[in-house]
Motif scaffolding. Structure first.
Motif, PDB file in Angstrom:
ATOM      1  N   MET A   1      -0.516 -10.758 -10.622  1.00  0.00           N
ATOM      2  CA  MET A   1       0.740 -10.948 -11.360  1.00  0.00           C
ATOM      3  C   MET A   1       0.926 -12.427 -11.691  1.00  0.00           C
ATOM      4  SD  MET A   1       4.528 -10.284  -9.837  1.00  0.00           S
ATOM      5  CE  MET A   1       5.968 -10.979 -10.625  1.00  0.00           C
ATOM      6  N   SER A   2       1.312 -12.695 -12.927  1.00  0.00           N
ATOM      7  CA  SER A   2       1.547 -14.084 -13.321  1.00  0.00           C
ATOM      8  C   SER A   2       3.054 -14.325 -13.407  1.00  0.00           C
ATOM      9  CB  SER A   2       0.884 -14.325 -14.674  1.00  0.00           C
ATOM     10  OG  SER A   2       1.240 -15.584 -15.138  1.00  0.00           O
ATOM     11  N   ILE A   3       3.492 -15.471 -12.922  1.00  0.00           N
ATOM     12  CA  ILE A   3       4.920 -15.797 -12.945  1.00  0.00           C
ATOM     13  C   ILE A   3       5.256 -16.448 -14.287  1.00  0.00           C
ATOM     14  CG2 ILE A   3       6.752 -17.170 -11.844  1.00  0.00           C
ATOM     15  CD1 ILE A   3       5.657 -15.066  -9.928  1.00  0.00           C
ATOM     16  N   GLU A   4       6.142 -15.830 -15.067  1.00  0.00           N
ATOM     17  CA  GLU A   4       6.539 -16.407 -16.358  1.00  0.00           C
ATOM     18  C   GLU A   4       8.039 -16.623 -16.465  1.00  0.00           C
ATOM     19  OE1 GLU A   4       4.220 -17.631 -18.019  1.00  0.00           O
ATOM     20  OE2 GLU A   4       2.573 -16.568 -17.026  1.00  0.00           O
ATOM     21  N   ARG A   5       8.820 -15.863 -15.679  1.00  0.00           N
ATOM     22  CA  ARG A   5      10.284 -16.010 -15.746  1.00  0.00           C
ATOM     23  C   ARG A   5      10.826 -16.271 -14.348  1.00  0.00           C
ATOM     24  NH1 ARG A   5      11.492 -10.530 -18.667  1.00  0.00           N
ATOM     25  NH2 ARG A   5       9.935  -9.997 -17.092  1.00  0.00           N
ATOM     26  N   VAL A   6      11.444 -17.445 -14.196  1.00  0.00           N
ATOM     27  CA  VAL A   6      11.909 -17.898 -12.883  1.00  0.00           C
ATOM     28  C   VAL A   6      13.427 -18.036 -12.915  1.00  0.00           C
ATOM     29  CG1 VAL A   6      11.816 -19.807 -11.211  1.00  0.00           C
ATOM     30  CG2 VAL A   6       9.744 -19.131 -12.454  1.00  0.00           C
ATOM     31  N   VAL A   7      14.075 -17.604 -11.848  1.00  0.00           N
ATOM     32  CA  VAL A   7      15.519 -17.830 -11.712  1.00  0.00           C
ATOM     33  C   VAL A   7      15.733 -18.621 -10.422  1.00  0.00           C
ATOM     34  CG1 VAL A   7      17.799 -16.755 -11.460  1.00  0.00           C
ATOM     35  CG2 VAL A   7      16.042 -15.663 -12.880  1.00  0.00           C
ATOM     36  N   ALA A  85      13.770 -11.490 -13.926  1.00  0.00           N
ATOM     37  CA  ALA A  85      12.954 -12.456 -13.163  1.00  0.00           C
ATOM     38  C   ALA A  85      11.626 -11.902 -12.666  1.00  0.00           C
ATOM     39  CB  ALA A  85      13.763 -12.941 -11.961  1.00  0.00           C
ATOM     40  N   ASP A  86      10.584 -12.755 -12.726  1.00  0.00           N
ATOM     41  CA  ASP A  86       9.340 -12.488 -11.989  1.00  0.00           C
ATOM     42  C   ASP A  86       9.451 -13.108 -10.602  1.00  0.00           C
ATOM     43  OD1 ASP A  86       8.117 -11.372 -14.251  1.00  0.00           O
ATOM     44  OD2 ASP A  86       7.496 -13.364 -14.949  1.00  0.00           O
ATOM     45  N   LEU A  87      10.214 -14.231 -10.540  1.00  0.00           N
ATOM     46  CA  LEU A  87      10.376 -14.952  -9.276  1.00  0.00           C
ATOM     47  C   LEU A  87      11.805 -15.474  -9.190  1.00  0.00           C
ATOM     48  CD1 LEU A  87       9.373 -16.569  -6.739  1.00  0.00           C
ATOM     49  CD2 LEU A  87       8.718 -18.403  -8.329  1.00  0.00           C
ATOM     50  N   VAL A  88      12.456 -15.210  -8.059  1.00  0.00           N
ATOM     51  CA  VAL A  88      13.775 -15.798  -7.788  1.00  0.00           C
ATOM     52  C   VAL A  88      13.595 -16.780  -6.633  1.00  0.00           C
ATOM     53  CG1 VAL A  88      16.164 -15.362  -7.093  1.00  0.00           C
ATOM     54  CG2 VAL A  88      14.935 -13.640  -8.440  1.00  0.00           C
ATOM     55  N   VAL A  89      14.049 -18.024  -6.821  1.00  0.00           N
ATOM     56  CA  VAL A  89      13.985 -19.007  -5.731  1.00  0.00           C
ATOM     57  C   VAL A  89      15.410 -19.350  -5.335  1.00  0.00           C
ATOM     58  CG1 VAL A  89      13.105 -21.228  -4.937  1.00  0.00           C
ATOM     59  CG2 VAL A  89      11.892 -20.000  -6.734  1.00  0.00           C
ATOM     60  N   ARG A 108      19.009  -5.305  -4.290  1.00  0.00           N
ATOM     61  CA  ARG A 108      19.571  -4.264  -5.156  1.00  0.00           C
ATOM     62  C   ARG A 108      19.419  -4.610  -6.634  1.00  0.00           C
ATOM     63  NH1 ARG A 108      24.641  -4.892  -4.246  1.00  0.00           N
ATOM     64  NH2 ARG A 108      24.754  -5.749  -2.157  1.00  0.00           N
ATOM     65  N   SER A 109      19.571  -5.905  -6.982  1.00  0.00           N
ATOM     66  CA  SER A 109      19.704  -6.225  -8.403  1.00  0.00           C
ATOM     67  C   SER A 109      18.492  -6.856  -9.072  1.00  0.00           C
ATOM     68  CB  SER A 109      20.927  -7.126  -8.602  1.00  0.00           C
ATOM     69  OG  SER A 109      20.831  -8.241  -7.745  1.00  0.00           O
ATOM     70  N   ALA A 110      17.576  -7.441  -8.298  1.00  0.00           N
ATOM     71  CA  ALA A 110      16.412  -8.066  -8.954  1.00  0.00           C
ATOM     72  C   ALA A 110      15.407  -6.973  -9.332  1.00  0.00           C
ATOM     73  CB  ALA A 110      15.768  -9.081  -8.009  1.00  0.00           C
ATOM     74  N   PRO A 111      14.553  -7.232 -10.337  1.00  0.00           N
ATOM     75  CA  PRO A 111      13.536  -6.227 -10.695  1.00  0.00           C
ATOM     76  C   PRO A 111      12.673  -5.872  -9.482  1.00  0.00           C
ATOM     77  CG  PRO A 111      13.581  -8.025 -12.300  1.00  0.00           C
ATOM     78  CD  PRO A 111      14.501  -8.425 -11.194  1.00  0.00           C
ATOM     79  N   GLU A 112      12.178  -4.639  -9.449  1.00  0.00           N
ATOM     80  CA  GLU A 112      11.416  -4.174  -8.273  1.00  0.00           C
ATOM     81  C   GLU A 112      10.088  -4.895  -8.088  1.00  0.00           C
ATOM     82  OE1 GLU A 112      10.993   0.026  -8.233  1.00  0.00           O
ATOM     83  OE2 GLU A 112      13.154   0.332  -7.954  1.00  0.00           O
ATOM     84  N   THR A 113       9.674  -5.609  -9.146  1.00  0.00           N
ATOM     85  CA  THR A 113       8.408  -6.345  -9.059  1.00  0.00           C
ATOM     86  C   THR A 113       8.623  -7.821  -8.716  1.00  0.00           C
ATOM     87  OG1 THR A 113       8.638  -6.658 -11.413  1.00  0.00           O
ATOM     88  CG2 THR A 113       7.110  -4.921 -10.684  1.00  0.00           C
TER      89      THR A 113
END
Ligand code: NAD
Length: 287
Positions: A1-7, A85-89, A108-113
């Protein structure tokens, strides 16, 4: 998996720096905070830092514009902010209850991936992960201050973190220009545990009259090539902050290694907190 969208959650000292390096690595990046003014301030600091880079010839003007165009501000609705998001920090204040409640809602709210990371410097990541209900996707991503100029990223896994999560973040950390180390969740991880044990011993040496703060620091700076001695580092971090961490480690890792020296308690009691108060192991009043 590549990280492209970060929150990034929390736009304070660490959050805006993390958002900056994510955008520099080419990601669409959302900077979220409960306080909209902090988000605006964080974006302004990123713009100012990039501007300095342009002035010094280290950043192309076109790159600056592209980086800024990848950054977006958000406040208010956490679920909406993390929806793509792909990644939440997470980089909110160092409180276990707050971090657990955020990870519960992320579960509950972030994408399952999505990979869910915390920038905690001392809290148990296993506890934070279990609040999320998806511990295999939860990891510690311990950045250092100032984020854009610090070389290290300490990845902290729990027993439940998947190997894929770690490998994805190892690759992403390197893409952001960091050297990545991977350690298991344990009190103080690698960095805080080693840094604090050295500083506490240096304090005991000053207390026992073995040497002055300057000489004890120079022993490490010149003898062992540490860029900065452990007491100067303590003055920069804040004696109160170090006291809190030492007390936490003394409890979590019994056996006397992290026993707090009297000199540290006394200086904190006297309000000598290091650089921020003008006095710690060194006199900072002129700087
Ligand atoms: P900070 O106080 O500068 O910023 C925290 C931000 O989080 C604030 O702007 C606050 O408004 C925001 N916030 C509070 N509740 C929130 C919520 N529910 N949702 C979104 N935002 C919220 O703190 P910091 O120094 O950036 O530290 C953040 C984390 O990074 C802490 O866990 C800290 O231990 C860790 N850390 C700090 C440093 C450092 O040198 N400052 C270094 C490594 C790790």
């Amino acid at each position: 998996m590549s990280i492209e969208r970060v929150v990034v959650l929390g736009a304070g000292t660490m959050g805006h720096g993390i958002a900056q390096i994510a955008a520099q690595a080419g990601c669409r990046t959302v900077l979220f905070d409960v306080d909209a003014a902090v988000v605006a301030g964080g974006l302004a600091k990123i713009a100012a830092d990039l501007e300095k880079g342009v002035a010094r010839g280290k950043v192309e003007a076109a790159d600056r514009d592209a980086i800024l165009s990848r950054l977006e501000a958000a406040d208010g609705d956490l679920a909406a902010a993390v929806s793509g998001a792909d990644l939440v920090v997470e980089a909110v204040p160092e409180r276990l209850d707050l971090k657990c409640s955020i990870f519960e809602s992320l579960g509950r709210s972030a994408p399952e991936t999505a990979i869910l990371a915390t920038n905690t410097s001392s809290l148990p990541i296993t506890r934070i992960a279990s609040a999320s209900g998806c511990a295999e996707r939860v990891v510690g991503m311990h950045f250092f201050n100032p984020v854009p100029r610090s070389a290290l990223l300490e990845l902290v896994h729990t027993d439940a973190t998947s190997a894929e999560t770690i490998e994805t973040l190892r690759t992403f950390g390197e893409r952001m220009g960091k050297t990545v180390i991977v350690v298991k969740d344990s009190p103080g991880f690698a960095t805080t545990r080693l840094g604090v044990v050295l500083a506490l011993e240096a304090m005991r040496m000053v207390e026992e009259g073995v040497g002055s703060a300057e000489d004890v620091d120079k022993a490490m700076e010149l003898g062992y090539r540490h860029p900065m001695g452990p007491l100067k580092v303590t003055d920069l971090v804040g004696l109160d902050v170090r006291l809190g961490i030492a007390e936490h480690l003394a409890e979590a890792l019994p056996g006397g290694r992290f026993e707090v020296p009297d000199i540290l308690r006394r200086l904190v009691r006297e309000g000598k907190l290091g650089k921020k108060s003008g006095q710690g192991f060194y006199d900072w009043s002129e700087s």
